[in-house]
Motif scaffolding. Sequence first.
Motif, PDB file in Angstrom:
ATOM      1  N   ARG A 180       0.359  -6.050  -4.874  1.00  0.00           N
ATOM      2  CA  ARG A 180       0.948  -6.624  -5.895  1.00  0.00           C
ATOM      3  C   ARG A 180      -0.060  -6.503  -7.128  1.00  0.00           C
ATOM      4  O   ARG A 180      -1.159  -5.996  -6.961  1.00  0.00           O
ATOM      5  CB  ARG A 180       1.391  -8.083  -5.839  1.00  0.00           C
ATOM      6  N   ILE A 181       0.309  -6.734  -8.314  1.00  0.00           N
ATOM      7  CA  ILE A 181      -0.463  -6.659  -9.482  1.00  0.00           C
ATOM      8  C   ILE A 181      -1.803  -7.682  -9.199  1.00  0.00           C
ATOM      9  O   ILE A 181      -2.735  -7.329  -9.774  1.00  0.00           O
ATOM     10  CB  ILE A 181       0.316  -6.928 -10.799  1.00  0.00           C
ATOM     11  N   TYR A 182      -1.311  -8.835  -8.564  1.00  0.00           N
ATOM     12  CA  TYR A 182      -2.457  -9.636  -8.426  1.00  0.00           C
ATOM     13  C   TYR A 182      -3.148  -9.781  -7.234  1.00  0.00           C
ATOM     14  O   TYR A 182      -4.283 -10.595  -7.122  1.00  0.00           O
ATOM     15  CB  TYR A 182      -1.757 -11.203  -8.692  1.00  0.00           C
ATOM     16  N   LYS A 183      -3.108  -8.952  -6.265  1.00  0.00           N
ATOM     17  CA  LYS A 183      -3.546  -8.871  -5.057  1.00  0.00           C
ATOM     18  C   LYS A 183      -3.337  -7.447  -4.169  1.00  0.00           C
ATOM     19  O   LYS A 183      -2.659  -6.606  -4.663  1.00  0.00           O
ATOM     20  CB  LYS A 183      -3.218 -10.017  -4.040  1.00  0.00           C
ATOM     21  N   PRO A 184      -4.640  -7.029  -3.298  1.00  0.00           N
ATOM     22  CA  PRO A 184      -4.239  -5.698  -2.593  1.00  0.00           C
ATOM     23  C   PRO A 184      -3.368  -6.009  -1.467  1.00  0.00           C
ATOM     24  O   PRO A 184      -2.855  -7.310  -1.182  1.00  0.00           O
ATOM     25  CB  PRO A 184      -5.668  -5.708  -1.897  1.00  0.00           C
ATOM     26  N   GLY A 185      -2.765  -4.836  -0.943  1.00  0.00           N
ATOM     27  CA  GLY A 185      -1.836  -5.225   0.226  1.00  0.00           C
ATOM     28  C   GLY A 185      -2.679  -5.429   1.430  1.00  0.00           C
ATOM     29  O   GLY A 185      -3.664  -4.835   1.765  1.00  0.00           O
ATOM     30  N   PHE A 186      -2.175  -6.276   2.352  1.00  0.00           N
ATOM     31  CA  PHE A 186      -2.886  -6.668   3.510  1.00  0.00           C
ATOM     32  C   PHE A 186      -2.384  -6.012   4.914  1.00  0.00           C
ATOM     33  O   PHE A 186      -1.340  -5.573   4.778  1.00  0.00           O
ATOM     34  CB  PHE A 186      -2.730  -8.312   3.945  1.00  0.00           C
ATOM     35  N   SER A 187      -3.104  -5.679   5.887  1.00  0.00           N
ATOM     36  CA  SER A 187      -2.881  -5.064   7.053  1.00  0.00           C
ATOM     37  C   SER A 187      -1.875  -5.911   7.893  1.00  0.00           C
ATOM     38  O   SER A 187      -1.826  -7.248   7.533  1.00  0.00           O
ATOM     39  CB  SER A 187      -4.221  -4.789   7.901  1.00  0.00           C
ATOM     40  N   HIS A 188      -1.166  -5.234   8.720  1.00  0.00           N
ATOM     41  CA  HIS A 188      -0.299  -6.090   9.445  1.00  0.00           C
ATOM     42  C   HIS A 188      -0.830  -7.303  10.203  1.00  0.00           C
ATOM     43  O   HIS A 188      -0.321  -8.346  10.363  1.00  0.00           O
ATOM     44  CB  HIS A 188       0.550  -5.121  10.465  1.00  0.00           C
ATOM     45  N   GLU A 189      -1.986  -7.014  10.795  1.00  0.00           N
ATOM     46  CA  GLU A 189      -2.741  -8.050  11.539  1.00  0.00           C
ATOM     47  C   GLU A 189      -3.131  -9.219  10.634  1.00  0.00           C
ATOM     48  O   GLU A 189      -3.163 -10.183  11.237  1.00  0.00           O
ATOM     49  CB  GLU A 189      -3.944  -7.415  12.411  1.00  0.00           C
ATOM     50  N   LYS A 190      -3.521  -8.869   9.699  1.00  0.00           N
ATOM     51  CA  LYS A 190      -3.951  -9.762   8.682  1.00  0.00           C
ATOM     52  C   LYS A 190      -2.859 -10.854   8.343  1.00  0.00           C
ATOM     53  O   LYS A 190      -3.022 -12.073   8.280  1.00  0.00           O
ATOM     54  CB  LYS A 190      -4.737  -9.267   7.261  1.00  0.00           C
ATOM     55  N   GLN A 235       7.978  -5.244  15.724  1.00  0.00           N
ATOM     56  CA  GLN A 235       9.139  -4.637  14.972  1.00  0.00           C
ATOM     57  C   GLN A 235       9.290  -4.985  13.494  1.00  0.00           C
ATOM     58  O   GLN A 235       9.744  -4.205  12.817  1.00  0.00           O
ATOM     59  CB  GLN A 235      10.418  -5.488  15.717  1.00  0.00           C
ATOM     60  N   PHE A 236       8.472  -5.910  13.062  1.00  0.00           N
ATOM     61  CA  PHE A 236       8.236  -6.278  11.882  1.00  0.00           C
ATOM     62  C   PHE A 236       7.361  -5.093  11.073  1.00  0.00           C
ATOM     63  O   PHE A 236       7.834  -4.488  10.126  1.00  0.00           O
ATOM     64  CB  PHE A 236       7.594  -7.430  11.401  1.00  0.00           C
ATOM     65  N   ARG A 237       6.388  -4.823  11.774  1.00  0.00           N
ATOM     66  CA  ARG A 237       5.466  -3.582  11.396  1.00  0.00           C
ATOM     67  C   ARG A 237       6.265  -2.484  11.295  1.00  0.00           C
ATOM     68  O   ARG A 237       6.289  -1.740  10.303  1.00  0.00           O
ATOM     69  CB  ARG A 237       4.492  -3.576  12.372  1.00  0.00           C
ATOM     70  N   ALA A 238       7.162  -2.019  12.205  1.00  0.00           N
ATOM     71  CA  ALA A 238       8.046  -0.807  12.123  1.00  0.00           C
ATOM     72  C   ALA A 238       8.942  -0.839  11.053  1.00  0.00           C
ATOM     73  O   ALA A 238       9.202   0.228  10.254  1.00  0.00           O
ATOM     74  CB  ALA A 238       8.645  -0.689  13.423  1.00  0.00           C
ATOM     75  N   ILE A 239       9.476  -2.120  10.766  1.00  0.00           N
ATOM     76  CA  ILE A 239      10.273  -2.256   9.459  1.00  0.00           C
ATOM     77  C   ILE A 239       9.665  -1.646   8.280  1.00  0.00           C
ATOM     78  O   ILE A 239       9.928  -0.999   7.451  1.00  0.00           O
ATOM     79  CB  ILE A 239      11.076  -3.232   9.466  1.00  0.00           C
TER      80      ILE A 239
END
Length: 728
Positions: free
Chosen positions: A681-691, A718-722
């Motif tokens: 997002r504009i205000y943050k980086p994307g986190f890993s699935h594990e995080k 399954q969340f990660r796969a989606i």
Amino acid sequence: MTQDCRFIRHWRGLVVLLTLLFVCTPYSHAAPPQKARSATAIPVWVLDADSFELWRDSRGQYRGFYPELLHAINSRYGYNLTLRPIDGTTFAQRFHHHDYGLYASVLQTQEHLHNNILSARLFDNSIVAASITRQAKTIRDIENTRVIFRRNDHTQELVKKAFPALKFQQLIEVDSSKEALQILRSGGADFYINEDREIGNPQFYYTISRPFNSLRITSSFGLSPELLYMRSNIDQLINEWQQSGRLKALEEQSQIEFLRSHLTISDEERSWLQENRLTIKLPKNESFAPIIWKDNQGYQGSAISMVNDLRDLLNINVDVQFVGNYMIRMQNESWPIHLADIIDVRNGAQMEGLVGPLANWYNAYYNKMGQPFIVDEEQVRHQRVGVIRGSFAAYYLRQRFGTDVTLVSRTSIDELLDAIDNNKIDFILGDLASLEQALRGSDLFRGALKVAGLTHSSYQIGTWISPDHPLYSLLAQVHLISSYRHQLAPPTSAETPFSLSKNALQVISVGLLGLLLFILSMMLMMWRHMNKNRAINRSIVEAMETINHVHDDETGCHIRRVAAYCTLLARSLKLPSKTVRAIETYASLHDIGKIAVPEHILHKQGKLTDDEFKQIQQHTVIGWRIVRGLVLGSVAENLIHYHHEKWDGSGYPEGLSGEKIPLEARIMAIADVYDALRQKRIYKPGFSHEKACEIIISSSGSHFDPTLVTLFSELQLQFRAIYDSQLD
């Protein structure tokens, strides 16, 4: 004596060395053999499927890509490679057991690359979905449908591996594309999934979708161990042909010849083609997307594809004339061929001669920002409406309003834009594609225009050919084949006629709330008229999804992924099917209230002030108010109103806690937060699935329902796969 013996030994050694050099030198300089003559036929196993790769002509002779390629290999290297067509099951069994022979069109999967001998790449393909009545823009559109795969085909394996969460209502396996397409036509399935080049031949009209854009398939020859010695020679020829473009040319030529073999041309039609020239007129300055439109690269669309296919398939010259006043001239001059025509579906006489399926036709009214939206089309009566001279818009207004509308005709859209800017007209009426194309990139006064409303009519766009035309039957055949080829053409990165300009996006954002009210009011009337039909529900949702995406460019894939997460959780909870369907349908609307949040707040890069954060929080209440009047039901309202409530009561807007928060909203809370954490997002980086999982699990009992967090932990893969399958 000793010296004499040494001399003799040295002399003998010199003689031996010279002899060896004399004998071996000719061979050391000779060119390596290029051919290895073989009297024994070497089988080339290939699928016995009617396709451009291999088919039989009227005399039973093999034609196509592989016969030509194998002929070239045999000629160069002296092999005796011989085609042996077999069914898919036998092909898979033979290849799995390394039976003797060459195997055509083997997929370069990890398993095959590790366990088998493969040649250089022959084809790069994508996986597509064919359907009679449906389109599949995303994986979600395939979910819970009846799907056909070819038996023992790796396409099914690849789809399942890439999308493990994808579930089908019914999975049907067939031996051939022909069988699959027959099932589709009979209504026995919703989609047939296969590689694009093997989806089948054009037996009838069907729609080809590309929901698996991330999947690419590479195919090559497979060789049994005994034929390893051939691989370097075969690879050499393939690589040479790839670099020279000859391999691609052979593929394209084989496709044309294969499709040409499906044409039935009568003696009368051949005679007509020899004695006459085929003339086709197309609109010069008016768009009929998706049949024809014009962009910076020239004319595009299925009509242009058909003209090219007429030339390729029939080997004839086609005279194409781009004319102004297209609609008026077409009616007054009684042209026998209308590749682009507006069809009134109520007119039975006009329907006779229709070739192929119809597409929706959108005529849009534009006016200035600050002017009212058109809730009822009668509002344009006694107004000044600008149209392209001779366009369908002019014809439509005269048919609908007679002389009660003042028509102002101009020769181009630019002239119409000048007229509305100078207050010489009140509205512009034209097709949405043309107007958006004209507005694209404009930084001048055109930023003051907006879409004010749409026409309401029974008109659709299609192709019409006079049944009396001597080539009617032949042209109908070419149209079917051209539709097939046009859909299989690789998608380009060029802008489509339906994409909105940057300027239009800004304009729509400014007046978005009013536009939303207009759309919702129209949808509400449709809802009542159709007695709350589920199809109208879906239309309402899609309209609001589109508006939401225009306003917030971070929302696009986010809302679709969140809907998929919610559906996964709801099904795993074994909720009633009606509830699951409602969650699946309305989850994408959870942030619809953000259209009322000022854009500078929504896209602010720095920290929000307290007042700005309060405005953000209001999106749940505003969204709830928007949908409440549509009577979509409690599930839709709860998803929108309460998805920011927290289990410990610290959320908003009502501060509900525990099970007082509706279950669907608790489900949405986990889905929304997981995707927001993963997304940049504009205000943050994307986190890993594990995080993201770590944060959600640590918030069990505070932010989230503990029972749902436990379920999330079980479904997290399954969340990660989606997420991975629907990246922005």
